[in-house]
Enzyme design. Sequence first.
Site, mmCIF file in Angstrom:
data_model
loop_
_atom_site.group_PDB
_atom_site.id
_atom_site.type_symbol
_atom_site.label_atom_id
_atom_site.label_comp_id
_atom_site.label_asym_id
_atom_site.label_seq_id
_atom_site.Cartn_x
_atom_site.Cartn_y
_atom_site.Cartn_z
ATOM 1 N N SER A 2 -1.544 -8.783 7.083
ATOM 2 C CA SER A 2 -1.425 -9.944 6.202
ATOM 3 C C SER A 2 0.009 -10.165 5.735
ATOM 4 O O SER A 2 0.440 -11.310 5.550
ATOM 5 C CB SER A 2 -2.357 -9.784 4.993
ATOM 6 O OG SER A 2 -2.061 -8.591 4.292
ATOM 7 N N THR A 3 0.783 -9.092 5.556
ATOM 8 C CA THR A 3 2.190 -9.247 5.164
ATOM 9 C C THR A 3 2.975 -9.844 6.322
ATOM 10 O O THR A 3 3.801 -10.754 6.130
ATOM 11 C CB THR A 3 2.790 -7.882 4.749
ATOM 12 O OG1 THR A 3 1.851 -7.198 3.915
ATOM 13 C CG2 THR A 3 4.087 -8.069 3.987
ATOM 14 N N ASP A 55 7.434 -4.998 10.268
ATOM 15 C CA ASP A 55 6.006 -4.692 10.174
ATOM 16 C C ASP A 55 5.664 -4.204 8.766
ATOM 17 O O ASP A 55 6.546 -3.771 8.006
ATOM 18 C CB ASP A 55 5.633 -3.623 11.214
ATOM 19 C CG ASP A 55 4.138 -3.587 11.514
ATOM 20 O OD1 ASP A 55 3.376 -4.354 10.887
ATOM 21 O OD2 ASP A 55 3.732 -2.793 12.376
ATOM 22 N N ALA A 92 2.922 -1.835 6.129
ATOM 23 C CA ALA A 92 2.462 -0.440 6.075
ATOM 24 C C ALA A 92 1.297 -0.353 5.092
ATOM 25 O O ALA A 92 1.161 -1.190 4.195
ATOM 26 C CB ALA A 92 3.587 0.480 5.632
ATOM 27 N N LYS A 105 0.094 3.712 8.933
ATOM 28 C CA LYS A 105 -0.176 2.368 9.401
ATOM 29 C C LYS A 105 -1.487 2.376 10.193
ATOM 30 O O LYS A 105 -2.014 3.423 10.498
ATOM 31 C CB LYS A 105 0.971 1.877 10.297
ATOM 32 C CG LYS A 105 2.263 1.649 9.515
ATOM 33 C CD LYS A 105 3.392 1.102 10.385
ATOM 34 C CE LYS A 105 2.986 -0.017 11.276
ATOM 35 N NZ LYS A 105 2.298 -1.140 10.592
ATOM 36 N N GLY A 106 -1.968 1.165 10.515
ATOM 37 C CA GLY A 106 -3.153 1.080 11.358
ATOM 38 C C GLY A 106 -4.395 0.606 10.630
ATOM 39 O O GLY A 106 -5.479 0.595 11.204
ATOM 40 N N GLU A 131 1.874 -1.153 17.740
ATOM 41 C CA GLU A 131 2.938 -1.156 16.721
ATOM 42 C C GLU A 131 3.926 -0.021 16.986
ATOM 43 O O GLU A 131 5.147 -0.198 16.911
ATOM 44 C CB GLU A 131 2.327 -1.013 15.327
ATOM 45 C CG GLU A 131 1.543 -2.234 14.894
ATOM 46 C CD GLU A 131 0.784 -2.049 13.586
ATOM 47 O OE1 GLU A 131 0.390 -3.062 13.010
ATOM 48 O OE2 GLU A 131 0.583 -0.905 13.153
ATOM 49 N N LYS A 174 2.069 -0.152 -2.052
ATOM 50 C CA LYS A 174 2.083 0.690 -0.855
ATOM 51 C C LYS A 174 2.978 1.923 -1.015
ATOM 52 O O LYS A 174 2.955 2.824 -0.175
ATOM 53 C CB LYS A 174 2.547 -0.117 0.368
ATOM 54 C CG LYS A 174 1.781 -1.407 0.613
ATOM 55 C CD LYS A 174 0.360 -1.150 1.012
ATOM 56 C CE LYS A 174 -0.432 -2.391 1.332
ATOM 57 N NZ LYS A 174 -0.010 -3.142 2.494
HETATM 58 C C1 5RP Z 1 -1.958 -2.937 11.000
HETATM 59 C C2 5RP Z 1 -0.965 -2.294 10.086
HETATM 60 C C3 5RP Z 1 -0.504 -3.080 8.917
HETATM 61 O O1 5RP Z 1 0.889 -3.142 8.937
HETATM 62 C C4 5RP Z 1 -0.972 -2.421 7.650
HETATM 63 O O2 5RP Z 1 -2.373 -2.244 7.712
HETATM 64 C C5 5RP Z 1 -0.605 -3.245 6.421
HETATM 65 O O3 5RP Z 1 -1.360 -4.407 6.413
HETATM 66 P P1 5RP Z 1 -1.201 -5.543 5.311
HETATM 67 O O4 5RP Z 1 0.146 -6.163 5.520
HETATM 68 O O5 5RP Z 1 -2.335 -6.484 5.615
HETATM 69 O O6 5RP Z 1 -1.328 -4.896 3.944
HETATM 70 O O7 5RP Z 1 -0.531 -1.188 10.269
HETATM 71 O O8 5RP Z 1 -2.397 -2.049 11.986
#
Ligand code: 5RP
Length: 218
Positions: A30-31, A81, A83, A94-95, A103, A121
């Site tokens: 989402s970020t 990306d 986290a 991550k993940g 990634e 985070k």
């Molecule tokens: C996806 C990831 C994302 O970077 C992680 O889950 C953070 O997600 P968000 O930006 O939605 O908080 O590793 O596999």
Amino acid sequence: MTQDEMKKAAALKALEFIKPDTIVGVGTGSTVNHFIDALASMKNQIVGAVSSSDASTKLLEQHGIEVFDLNSVDTLDVYVDGADEITEHFAMIKGGGAALTREKIVAAVAKEFICIADSSKQVDILGDFPLPVEVIPMARSYVARELVKLGGDPVYREGVVTDNGNVILDVHNLKIIDPKQLEVDINAIVGVVTNGLFACRGANTLILGTPEGAKVIG
Ligand code: 5RP
């Protein structure tokens, strides 16, 4: 500021790190979706993107940003990306979105990993967020037993198939004192594709969305 507004603030700040005439490495989540929306505003200044998931590829293409196959790209200046957790040493879990393997591959090619995240985070020790592990389907039960031996409680993420056709085990209750070693140890289990610890290759820069706005750290 809401959590989503903090994510957006971090994502917008990341645009300052994008060099003209380059291909940008793009993560997932989402970020990152906020980042892709923002990147569209400078799409005529970049060559295009390499994507870490089908979801990000779709959004990039909807914005008219060309997505390149990683095999056609020697190097990326920047990979952006999110986290699920990040420490002061920029080791990450991550993940959460199940895109960890692609990634990690795109991050490996990039000179600089820029993590964009809201302030929730930031953690002292990784592991409150269950550690995602991507596993070849037939190895699921074996890998789960091996993860128990490492002290974790793996839970099968039901209904989720990764972009690579594999499954995810989310490992609860790990005490991650040495993230680099645990990353290596879990990846050594036969049947594991990779795990969501990004410690051997962590972030270089953190852009943290806070109630006071985006802060660049590192
Ligand atoms: C996806 C990831 C994302 O970077 C992680 O889950 C953070 O997600 P968000 O930006 O939605 O908080 O590793 O596999």
